[in-house]
Motif scaffolding. Sequence first.
Motif, short mmCIF file in Angstrom:
data_model
loop_
_atom_site.label_atom_id
_atom_site.label_comp_id
_atom_site.label_asym_id
_atom_site.label_seq_id
_atom_site.Cartn_x
_atom_site.Cartn_y
_atom_site.Cartn_z
N GLU A 83 3.15 -48.91 21.59
CA GLU A 83 2.71 -49.13 22.99
C GLU A 83 1.49 -50.05 23.02
OE1 GLU A 83 2.12 -45.21 24.57
OE2 GLU A 83 4.28 -44.81 24.57
N ILE A 84 0.58 -49.84 22.07
CA ILE A 84 -0.64 -50.69 22.03
C ILE A 84 -0.25 -52.14 21.79
CG2 ILE A 84 -2.73 -51.19 20.67
CD1 ILE A 84 -2.98 -48.13 20.21
N ILE A 85 0.66 -52.38 20.83
CA ILE A 85 1.06 -53.76 20.52
C ILE A 85 1.70 -54.43 21.74
CG2 ILE A 85 2.60 -55.21 19.11
CD1 ILE A 85 2.30 -52.93 16.92
N PHE A 86 2.65 -53.72 22.37
CA PHE A 86 3.33 -54.30 23.53
C PHE A 86 2.33 -54.58 24.66
CE2 PHE A 86 7.32 -53.21 21.50
CZ PHE A 86 8.16 -54.22 21.93
N ARG A 87 1.41 -53.62 24.87
CA ARG A 87 0.42 -53.82 25.95
C ARG A 87 -0.46 -55.03 25.64
NH1 ARG A 87 -3.08 -49.22 25.85
NH2 ARG A 87 -4.43 -50.52 24.61
N ASN A 88 -0.95 -55.12 24.38
CA ASN A 88 -1.84 -56.23 24.01
C ASN A 88 -1.14 -57.57 24.18
OD1 ASN A 88 -4.06 -54.69 23.42
ND2 ASN A 88 -3.62 -54.53 21.22
N ILE A 89 0.11 -57.65 23.73
CA ILE A 89 0.80 -58.95 23.78
C ILE A 89 1.17 -59.30 25.22
CG2 ILE A 89 2.86 -60.22 22.98
CD1 ILE A 89 2.42 -58.97 20.24
N ARG A 90 1.53 -58.30 26.00
CA ARG A 90 1.82 -58.57 27.42
C ARG A 90 0.57 -59.08 28.12
NH1 ARG A 90 3.26 -53.87 28.75
NH2 ARG A 90 5.37 -54.03 27.98
N GLU A 91 -0.57 -58.43 27.85
CA GLU A 91 -1.81 -58.85 28.53
C GLU A 91 -2.23 -60.26 28.09
OE1 GLU A 91 -4.74 -55.79 27.96
OE2 GLU A 91 -3.74 -54.45 29.39
#
Length: 256
Positions: A83-91
């Motif tokens: 979840e952290i990776i997806f959130r970081n890359i989306r942001e």
Amino acid sequence: MANNVLTDAFSQKLKGIEGWLSPSAAEFTACLFKSERIGNVVEFGVYHGKYLALLYHLTADYNSRVVGFDAFIGAGDLNIPQEIIFRNIREACGDTDRLSIVHADTMVLQRGEVLKHIPEPIGFISVDAGHEADNLLNDISLAAELIAPGGIIAVDDAFNRSTPGAIEGTCRYFEMRNQGRLAPFAQCYNKLFLTTADRHAHFLDATRQYVCKNAPTDEGCANTLKREQENQKAGFVPRFFGWELVTFLGAARMQA
Ligand SMILES: C[S@@+](CC[C@H](N)C(=O)[O-])C[C@H]1O[C@@H](n2cnc3c(N)ncnc32)[C@H](O)[C@@H]1O
């Protein structure tokens, strides 16, 4: 600092992601992507997605698939780091449509398993999982099996004195397994960049051009250029397992 490819806004977003990436290595990576048509992208060892966010950003125009493999060492709940990776890359990048993250131990990962998650050609691989000698020997070997002709492999911490196993494993790969396939062309801060042997001269030249172009505005490139000129005068050529490479120097002081 050389800053002619990445915008300040994107660099600020990258800065906000926890992880390990020298801004100068990020800028050099960006320059490599700018001059090449890179295929799909793989990273071994993602952590919170700092370098992967950069690779995702740089491949937006090519619509490349981007896949990260990580064992998520120490994570109790495997969903949390994903979840952290997806959130970081989306942001940082605005979307994650081309991204997959796979829970896997690279020590047992096989070429065929990787290709179930990402089609060929694979044009860029970041090797940044375990930092012991056996990890580097294994992960560079796997990357060598996957990389397309003319692709690039970035090996993290290959020359970092605080990770001696990474140095040992990289040397063991070149000593025991390489058989002339991969050729290093640049040691840029925390990353050693390799390509396939047939493209070594091309990327060595591109790296030299990058250093020359940025020397007027970037102290690290200025120091690197100065050392190259001193080497030429002295008739010394920096080589790693027989391959000539550009060894970037830092900004604050000339390194020994
Ligand atoms: C140095 S961090 C990666 C940093 C990341 N590339 C970045 O840009 O910040 C190393 C990562 O490799 C993972 N790792 C360590 N050993 C591994 C293995 N054998 N297989 C897969 N991942 C591994 C760890 O869980 C950790 O997330």
